[in-house]
Design an enzyme around this catalytic site. Sequence first.
Site, short mmCIF file in Angstrom:
data_model
loop_
_atom_site.label_atom_id
_atom_site.label_comp_id
_atom_site.label_asym_id
_atom_site.label_seq_id
_atom_site.Cartn_x
_atom_site.Cartn_y
_atom_site.Cartn_z
N LYS A 178 -6.91 -10.05 -7.91
CA LYS A 178 -7.88 -10.15 -7.02
C LYS A 178 -9.35 -9.28 -7.33
O LYS A 178 -8.86 -7.95 -7.59
CB LYS A 178 -7.68 -9.87 -5.54
CG LYS A 178 -8.56 -10.64 -4.45
CD LYS A 178 -7.66 -10.30 -2.84
CE LYS A 178 -8.67 -10.05 -2.13
NZ LYS A 178 -8.67 -9.75 -0.79
N LYS A 182 -12.34 -3.23 -5.00
CA LYS A 182 -12.95 -2.21 -4.89
C LYS A 182 -11.96 -0.98 -5.48
O LYS A 182 -12.43 0.13 -6.03
CB LYS A 182 -13.63 -1.70 -3.80
CG LYS A 182 -12.74 -1.73 -2.57
CD LYS A 182 -13.83 -1.55 -1.24
CE LYS A 182 -12.93 -2.25 -0.24
NZ LYS A 182 -14.06 -2.60 1.14
N LYS A 212 0.95 -1.10 0.04
CA LYS A 212 0.08 0.00 -0.13
C LYS A 212 1.01 1.18 -0.04
O LYS A 212 0.56 2.33 -0.56
CB LYS A 212 -0.96 -0.03 1.37
CG LYS A 212 -2.25 -0.72 1.12
CD LYS A 212 -3.33 -0.43 2.12
CE LYS A 212 -4.42 -1.57 2.03
NZ LYS A 212 -5.15 -1.28 3.08
#
Length: 332
Positions: A194, A197, A111
């Site tokens: 994956k 969102k 991240k």
Amino acid sequence: MSRIFSGVQPTGDLHLGNYLGALRNWVALQHDYECIYCIVDMHAITMWQEPESLVPSTREVTAGLIASGLDPKNNVIFNQSAVPAHAELAWIFNCVARLGWLNRMTQFKDKAGKNRENASVGLYAYPNLMAADILLYKATHVPVGEDQKQHLELCRDIAQKFNSDYGVELFPLTEPLIFGEATRVMSLRDGSKKMSKSDPSENSRINMTDGPDEIARKIKKAKSDPDLLPGEAKGLEGRPEAANLMGIYAALSDKTLGEVCSEFEGQQFSAFKDALTEVAVAVLGPIGDEMARLVADPGYLDGALKDGAERAKAIAEPILAEVYDTVGFLRP
Ligand code: TRP
């Protein structure tokens, strides 16, 4: 006694991956365990969130949990920031966890990306807050996906170090709960990624609020391959898109992958996609409708969250007091 805790972030839309990978399993657990489900708004802000988006996102996720079948009376459902003890225990864990442990966390590396100097301190300490979420309730089991396993191991390390540093048996060593045939739902545009969102392509995911036309359109557009469908699950090796679509069909229809393969052996994707659309609409349609109905009633949702937060506090506060006594804080 067993107690389940799990968390979900209020960021963006809930999608099929959330439903099959998490929510559906949570619904199945509610009859056998005491379950606490937390909408982790404090984790969400470890990455920038527009302030005006958090309230609607929190309500939408709450609606998603309830519409999927979680009864807010039998389960404790609340948003993290409404129970200050999460932040309070997280601070203690900031002083228990070692820098070396956090430096190994792969989610932080992913991240934070290249510009690590510019990542928030909260993103770095994220796993300590997650450990606090779980241990504040002395949860014995946490249903988690693959991507959160490392964080759960860190939670056990923190529990163990706290217990041994202070010479107590206060925290349990929480176990992961892994579900049967792994339902890792992948992107409809790329079977190796994956479903997420944060994927910029709307066509990569089916949202829980998508109507029948949108579901049909996205499945029609879903990436496939030129071959016919195999008769056995091992024929899906090296065919990530086929494996993903057939896996989704299996999960939605409560069948094994092997059963789905024998059902569609030798057929073309187009016929299979029609069947997949039908089952996806049958399962998600009523949930999406119920979500829309609930989101239109924010008073009900906020009331359910308030009640959940009160019940969460009733469990958490005595445990935090026990921690404060163990650490040696004066409690005037
Ligand atoms: N980190 C989890 C995720 O992104 C969410 C989460 C926060 C969580 N606290 C938790 C999950 C405690 C399980 C238990 O999916």
